[in-house]
Design a protein around this motif. Structure first.
Motif, PDB file in Angstrom:
ATOM      1  N   ASP A 175       8.401   3.633  -0.127  1.00 12.77           N
ATOM      2  CA  ASP A 175       9.215   4.563   0.645  1.00 12.77           C
ATOM      3  C   ASP A 175      10.633   4.604   0.097  1.00 12.77           C
ATOM      4  O   ASP A 175      11.146   3.606  -0.402  1.00 12.77           O
ATOM      5  CB  ASP A 175       9.243   4.117   2.107  1.00 12.77           C
ATOM      6  CG  ASP A 175       9.698   5.207   3.055  1.00 12.77           C
ATOM      7  OD1 ASP A 175       9.785   6.388   2.641  1.00 12.77           O
ATOM      8  OD2 ASP A 175       9.966   4.882   4.221  1.00 12.77           O
ATOM      9  N   ASN A 214       3.656  -2.657   3.360  1.00 12.10           N
ATOM     10  CA  ASN A 214       2.286  -2.708   3.862  1.00 12.10           C
ATOM     11  C   ASN A 214       2.385  -2.854   5.379  1.00 12.10           C
ATOM     12  O   ASN A 214       3.460  -2.702   5.947  1.00 12.10           O
ATOM     13  CB  ASN A 214       1.449  -3.813   3.207  1.00 12.10           C
ATOM     14  CG  ASN A 214       1.941  -5.216   3.491  1.00 12.10           C
ATOM     15  OD1 ASN A 214       2.600  -5.479   4.498  1.00 12.10           O
ATOM     16  ND2 ASN A 214       1.635  -6.140   2.602  1.00 12.10           N
ATOM     17  N   THR A 264       0.797  -1.219   0.000  1.00 13.34           N
ATOM     18  CA  THR A 264       0.000   0.000   0.000  1.00 13.34           C
ATOM     19  C   THR A 264       0.833   1.275   0.000  1.00 13.34           C
ATOM     20  O   THR A 264       0.290   2.358  -0.188  1.00 13.34           O
ATOM     21  CB  THR A 264      -0.926   0.012   1.231  1.00 13.34           C
ATOM     22  OG1 THR A 264      -0.135  -0.161   2.408  1.00 13.34           O
ATOM     23  CG2 THR A 264      -1.957  -1.103   1.142  1.00 13.34           C
ATOM     24  N   ASN A 265       2.146   1.152   0.214  1.00 15.94           N
ATOM     25  CA  ASN A 265       3.019   2.323   0.252  1.00 15.94           C
ATOM     26  C   ASN A 265       4.344   2.001  -0.405  1.00 15.94           C
ATOM     27  O   ASN A 265       4.739   0.841  -0.516  1.00 15.94           O
ATOM     28  CB  ASN A 265       3.290   2.755   1.704  1.00 15.94           C
ATOM     29  CG  ASN A 265       2.047   3.245   2.392  1.00 15.94           C
ATOM     30  OD1 ASN A 265       1.480   4.251   2.009  1.00 15.94           O
ATOM     31  ND2 ASN A 265       1.603   2.515   3.398  1.00 15.94           N
ATOM     32  N   TYR A 297       8.607  -1.295  -1.367  1.00 16.66           N
ATOM     33  CA  TYR A 297       7.165  -1.310  -1.203  1.00 16.66           C
ATOM     34  C   TYR A 297       6.865  -1.851   0.191  1.00 16.66           C
ATOM     35  O   TYR A 297       7.542  -2.756   0.672  1.00 16.66           O
ATOM     36  CB  TYR A 297       6.496  -2.202  -2.255  1.00 16.66           C
ATOM     37  CG  TYR A 297       6.563  -1.621  -3.642  1.00 16.66           C
ATOM     38  CD1 TYR A 297       5.743  -0.565  -4.012  1.00 16.66           C
ATOM     39  CD2 TYR A 297       7.453  -2.123  -4.589  1.00 16.66           C
ATOM     40  CE1 TYR A 297       5.796  -0.024  -5.289  1.00 16.66           C
ATOM     41  CE2 TYR A 297       7.516  -1.592  -5.865  1.00 16.66           C
ATOM     42  CZ  TYR A 297       6.685  -0.551  -6.205  1.00 16.66           C
ATOM     43  OH  TYR A 297       6.750  -0.023  -7.460  1.00 16.66           O
TER      44      TYR A 297
END
Length: 101
Positions: free
Chosen positions: A22, A43, A19-20, A41
């Motif tokens: 960074d 979550n 979901t993200n 990636y």
């Protein structure tokens, strides 16, 4: 067929939704006009292996410019995090759509 009592570890592909994303590390070399960025990636439970993106050449020149491709307020010869993400996305899509087209 015969009866067997064997234990095995079987690795099966697993679909994981992240979901993200960074930025894990960012190494700037202004003299060589190169920025090396490592992203992951994420979550709530897991993270992916790091992905390295090298920004140099025309992508470096774009990132350091005040091109109208960036949002207002982009500094010359520097960048903000969202400017960096924009160029990372361009690099990832470079095989589909070259920068000069």
């Amino acid at each position: 067929m015969r009866a067997a009592n064997v234990s095995m570890i079987i690795n099966k592909p697993t679909l994981i939704n992240f979901t993200n994303e960074d930025i894990i590390s960012e190494v700037k070399n202004y003299e060589e006009k190169r920025i090396v960025v490592v992203t992951k990636y994420l979550n709530d439970l897991e993270s992916s292996d790091g992905t390295t993106t090298i920004i140099e050449g025309e992508y470096y020149d774009l990132l350091m410019s005040q091109s109208s491709e960036f949002t207002e307020g982009k500094p010359l010869n520097d960048y903000r995090e969202h400017d960096l993400w924009y160029v990372i996305d361009l690099k990832r899509n470079e095989q589909q759509t070259p920068l000069n087209e």
